[in-house]
Design a protein around this motif. Sequence first.
Motif, short mmCIF file in Angstrom:
data_model
loop_
_atom_site.label_atom_id
_atom_site.label_comp_id
_atom_site.label_asym_id
_atom_site.label_seq_id
_atom_site.Cartn_x
_atom_site.Cartn_y
_atom_site.Cartn_z
N PRO A 321 0.81 -1.23 0.00
CA PRO A 321 0.00 0.00 0.00
C PRO A 321 0.84 1.28 0.00
N GLY A 334 -6.54 2.59 -6.16
CA GLY A 334 -7.55 1.59 -5.86
C GLY A 334 -7.00 0.17 -5.80
N TYR A 337 -6.78 -1.95 -2.37
CA TYR A 337 -7.86 -2.76 -1.81
C TYR A 337 -7.91 -4.18 -2.41
N HIS A 393 -13.72 -8.02 -6.86
CA HIS A 393 -13.72 -8.82 -5.64
C HIS A 393 -14.33 -10.20 -5.88
N ILE A 439 -5.95 -7.42 5.25
CA ILE A 439 -7.05 -6.51 4.91
C ILE A 439 -7.03 -5.28 5.82
N ALA A 442 -4.11 -2.98 4.74
CA ALA A 442 -4.38 -2.25 3.49
C ALA A 442 -5.36 -1.11 3.71
N GLN A 443 -6.44 -1.37 4.40
CA GLN A 443 -7.45 -0.34 4.62
C GLN A 443 -6.90 0.79 5.50
N ALA A 446 -4.39 2.83 3.37
CA ALA A 446 -5.05 3.57 2.29
C ALA A 446 -5.73 4.82 2.81
N GLN A 447 -6.28 4.74 4.00
CA GLN A 447 -6.97 5.89 4.59
C GLN A 447 -6.01 7.01 4.97
#
Length: 498
Positions: A321, A334, A337, A393, A439, A442-443, A446-447
Motif C-alpha cells: 500500500p 484503488g 484494496y 472482488h 485486509i 491495506a485499509q 489507504a486511509q
Amino acid sequence: MYALATIVMKASSLLMLPYIAGSLSPEQFGQLELLATFATLISVIAGFALEDSLFRFCGIESSHSKQKMIARAIYRLALKVSLAFFAIGITVSPWITALAPSLFSAYLLKLIILMLACEALIAVPLAWLRMNEHVLLYCFICIAKTVIQALLVWQLLERGRALDGIFEATALSTVLAATALFFIHINSTGFIATDNNTVNDGYKLDKSVLLYALPIVGSGLLAFFTNGFDRWVLLGNTNLEQIACYAIAAKFALALSIALQPYGMWWSPIRFSIFEKERKEINNKVHSTDSPRRYKNTDKYSNCGCIQALLFMLALSLFAPIAIQLLFDSSYHGAIYFVPMMLCIAALKELCEYSNIGCLINKSSTTQFHISLLTTALAIVAMLFLSRHYQVHGVLAALAMAQALRMFLLNHFTQRYTGFSLPVARLTTALGICLALAIYNAQSLAQKELASLMLISQNSIFILKLLCINVAAVLFIIALYFVKRRDGINEFEQTRQP
C-alpha cells in the motif's frame, strides 16, 4: 546467491513497472498486459515442462554419469521441441494476426515466437546448473540476461520504440542467453550426439519424458484460466481503470513469489531424491526405533516453505500500500484494496507447491492434472458468476476458492499415495489470520494517503503501531503452527499398521 539471482530477475519487472507505465499510453499498457498473458500461456507449450522432467528423471538417479546421459537426452529433446515450435509458430502466425489485428502486428508476433522458441533451451541448462549447484555460473547467466534486457528496454523506450522496443529487447536477450547456455550445457554433460545407447533406447527415454511432461503441460495450460483468463472476464464486467488497478495489485502479489523463489529453487531440485530416500528407509523400517513412519527432512523443509509464504504475505501487506501510493498516480491507488486477496491467492499457490510431492514422485503426473482440471473448471464458473455481481472482488474470491481446493486435494492425494501430509488445519487457521490482518493493513494505510515521504514520516507512529501488531501476529502464528506438533510423523500410515 540463488536469492541474488532471483531478486534481480524477478524484481526487475517490478522496479521497471512505474517507468514502463509512464512511457506507454494507457492503451499500449493494456495491450502489453494482454500480450504478456498470451506469451505466458504459449510458453507452457514451448517449454513442455522439460525442466520438471529433468528434475524428476535425474533426481532419482544416484550415478552422476547416468544423470549426465539423461541430461543430454532431455536437452536433445528440448532442441527438437524448440525447432518444431518455431516452425509451427511462423507457419500459423499470419492466421493469428488476422484473428486479432488490433492486438498483434506481424512483426511483434514473430518476435514473441522467437522468444518463446528459446524457452526450453534456457530452462533445461539452468535446471542442470541448479541440480549440480553451480551457483556462481547460474547467477551470472541470469543476472546478465536481466541487466541486458533492462538496459535494452530503457534505450529502446527512450528512442520511442514503445511495444516493439520492449519485445525486441526481450527477444535479443533471450537468444543471447540460449546461445551461451548451449555451450555451457554441452561442456558440462558432453556433446548432445555422443551417447552409446541405441536409437530405440533414446526413443524410449524421449517417450517417457514426454508422457511425464504432458500432464504437467496440461496443468500449466489450465493454470492460464486462473492467471490470465481473469483479465478477460473483468473486461466484460468492469471498466479499464479497475482492470489497471487489478494488474498493478497482481504485480505486487508477484513479489511474494519472488521472495520465496530462492528457497523454492533450492528445494525443488533435491526434494525428490530426499523424499525417495526417506520413503525407502520407511519401507525398510530403518526408523523402527524412532517411529517407522517418518518423513523428517521432507516435512521440515516443506513446512519451512509454508511458514515463509505466510510471513511474506504479512510483510507485503504492509509494504505494497505504501509503495503504490508513492510510485503511481492516484488513479491506480484503488489497487491497494485488491492487494490482500491477491497476496492470499499467491500464498495458496505456494502452499500447493509444498503439498504436491506425492502427486509427482511417481512416473505419472496425471493426478495433478486431474486436480488442476477440476479446480480450473470451478474457478471459471465462479469467476463468470461472481464477477457479474461483485466485479473484481468476485473474481478474487473465485480464484482464492479454487486455489484453496487445489491445496486440499493435492495434500489429500499426497497423503493417500505416500502417507506424507502437511498440517492443513493449522495452515488454514494461520492463513485466515494473515488474510484478516492483511485486509486491516491495506485499509488502514489507504486511509492515511501516504503519497509522499513527508506524509510517511508524519505518520511514523501509526506505522510503527501497525508493525507491532503484525509482529505479534507473526509470533502467534509460529506458536500456533509448531507447538506440540509431531513433525514428520506419518499418521496416515500409522493408522494402517496392525
